[in-house]
Each structure stands twice: as structure tokens, then as C-alpha cells.
Design a protein around this motif. Sequence first.
Motif, PDB file in Angstrom:
ATOM      1  N   ASN A 154      -9.475  -6.841   4.545  1.00 38.96           N
ATOM      2  CA  ASN A 154     -10.295  -5.846   3.161  1.00 38.96           C
ATOM      3  C   ASN A 154     -11.091  -4.722   3.790  1.00 38.96           C
ATOM      4  OD1 ASN A 154     -10.721  -5.736   0.455  1.00 38.96           O
ATOM      5  ND2 ASN A 154     -13.010  -6.415   0.893  1.00 38.96           N
ATOM      6  N   GLU A 155     -11.524  -4.789   5.141  1.00 40.77           N
ATOM      7  CA  GLU A 155     -12.331  -3.565   5.431  1.00 40.77           C
ATOM      8  C   GLU A 155     -11.269  -2.715   6.162  1.00 40.77           C
ATOM      9  OE1 GLU A 155     -14.713  -5.547   8.496  1.00 40.77           O
ATOM     10  OE2 GLU A 155     -15.950  -6.430   7.177  1.00 40.77           O
ATOM     11  N   PRO A 211       2.542   0.036   5.046  1.00 42.86           N
ATOM     12  CA  PRO A 211       2.756  -0.426   6.469  1.00 42.86           C
ATOM     13  C   PRO A 211       1.523  -1.508   6.852  1.00 42.86           C
ATOM     14  CG  PRO A 211       2.982   1.791   6.189  1.00 42.86           C
ATOM     15  CD  PRO A 211       2.362   1.422   4.912  1.00 42.86           C
ATOM     16  N   PHE A 212       0.314  -1.209   6.299  1.00 41.52           N
ATOM     17  CA  PHE A 212      -0.753  -2.270   6.838  1.00 41.52           C
ATOM     18  C   PHE A 212      -0.392  -3.604   6.105  1.00 41.52           C
ATOM     19  CE2 PHE A 212      -5.168  -3.518   5.974  1.00 41.52           C
ATOM     20  CZ  PHE A 212      -5.637  -3.606   7.340  1.00 41.52           C
ATOM     21  N   ASP A 254      -5.582  -0.395  -2.550  1.00 42.45           N
ATOM     22  CA  ASP A 254      -4.511  -1.326  -2.767  1.00 42.45           C
ATOM     23  C   ASP A 254      -3.687  -1.937  -1.487  1.00 42.45           C
ATOM     24  OD1 ASP A 254      -4.771  -0.923  -5.534  1.00 42.45           O
ATOM     25  OD2 ASP A 254      -3.155   0.549  -5.472  1.00 42.45           O
ATOM     26  N   ALA A 255      -3.616  -1.300  -0.660  1.00 44.00           N
ATOM     27  CA  ALA A 255      -3.074  -1.672   0.661  1.00 44.00           C
ATOM     28  C   ALA A 255      -4.026  -2.778   1.473  1.00 44.00           C
ATOM     29  CB  ALA A 255      -2.872  -0.778   1.769  1.00 44.00           C
ATOM     30  N   ARG A 256      -5.210  -2.567   1.476  1.00 47.69           N
ATOM     31  CA  ARG A 256      -6.347  -3.635   1.848  1.00 47.69           C
ATOM     32  C   ARG A 256      -6.252  -4.745   1.221  1.00 47.69           C
ATOM     33  NH1 ARG A 256     -10.245   0.894   2.037  1.00 47.69           N
ATOM     34  NH2 ARG A 256     -11.537  -0.307   0.262  1.00 47.69           N
ATOM     35  N   MET A 257      -6.080  -4.516  -0.396  1.00 45.89           N
ATOM     36  CA  MET A 257      -6.203  -5.756  -1.053  1.00 45.89           C
ATOM     37  C   MET A 257      -5.025  -6.689  -1.014  1.00 45.89           C
ATOM     38  SD  MET A 257      -5.917  -6.314  -5.234  1.00 45.89           S
ATOM     39  CE  MET A 257      -4.260  -5.953  -5.226  1.00 45.89           C
ATOM     40  N   TRP A 258      -3.962  -5.926  -0.719  1.00 47.97           N
ATOM     41  CA  TRP A 258      -2.583  -6.954  -0.655  1.00 47.97           C
ATOM     42  C   TRP A 258      -2.643  -7.541   0.960  1.00 47.97           C
ATOM     43  CZ3 TRP A 258      -0.171  -8.798  -4.186  1.00 47.97           C
ATOM     44  CH2 TRP A 258       0.064  -8.164  -5.453  1.00 47.97           C
TER      45      TRP A 258
END
Length: 174
Positions: free
Chosen positions: A159-160, A100-101, A62-66
Motif C-alpha cells: 500500500n506504501e 506491473p506492480f 489503484d496499483a497499490r490497492m490491488w
Amino acid sequence: MNDEMDHPGAPGDDQPPSTPPSTPPSTPPTPPPAPPSGGTPPPPGPSAPPPPAVGTLEGNSDARMWAMLCHLLALIGLVVPLANFLVPLIVWQVKKNEYPFVDDQGKESLNFQITIAIIGFALLVLSLVPFVGCLTILLALLLLIPWIVFTIIGGLKANEGIAYRYPWTLRLIK
């Protein structure tokens, strides 16, 4: 009657004498696995995984997607004026406290979009100057290509789970 004929294994019988059923040899229990070389075995029970390397994010999709959306939604600015930094600003404001990401990548995306907007505004002003306007239109088109490319690269890296840093960006939001 001959009793010897009724009993197997009796003298005069052609069959070999019967042997009592044998028990299979017992196998010794297997020893527990040896601890990893050079150390003691890990403690029992769940343990915390090691922290991810600096600049990377493992696991939280989810963090990577946002974070990816903070970068890629800026491309809406190709169709809607000012959306290149308003849409990432909204995504960043909504999700920065949760991940945080996303906070880091949202700031990075906004800094790049603001830098592009400043350069675009300067080119717009210069295009009003006679004889310079033709040159600024070419520069604006040349600015468009790296803007699209760097924005897509930023989205893919986010995304990675890799914290992407845009080149030649003013770091206005810290």
C-alpha cells in the motif's frame, strides 16, 4: 476688487504655492527567475517525471490497492480453507496485465502462501504419526503467527508502494 485675493498662491496669501501633481516613480520590471544552480533551466512544456526508485511505486493508488489486496486477502484463509492462495491467485490473474506492480506483488504473495501451504501440509502429515502429533500441533500454531504478521506487513508495504519480499519463501512462480 482685489484679483490677488481670488487666486490661491498669490502674493499675500498664507497658503503655500500649489505644486503640480507628481507621477509616482516607475519601478523597473522584475527579471525572470534564475535557473537552478549548476544547470540550465528545464525545457518548456510538460516533461516526464524521473522513474521511481527500484522497488517502489509512486502515484498509482489503484496499483497499490490491488497489490495490497493480493497480500491481505490471503487472510481469508483463516476462515475458508485454501482461500489463502486461491483469492490472491484470482486477484493476481485479473490485474497482472494492467499493473506491473500487482504482477510482482501477486507473485510474491502467491509464493509465500504456497510455501505456507506446503509447510502446513507437511505438518498435517506428521500429525498423523503417533506421539509426534502433539508436537506438530504446536508447530502449526507457531507457524500461524508469522504467517499473519508477514501477510499484514506485505499488505502495508504494498500500500506504501514498496515491493515487499517475504522471508524464507520458495520462489516457485517467477
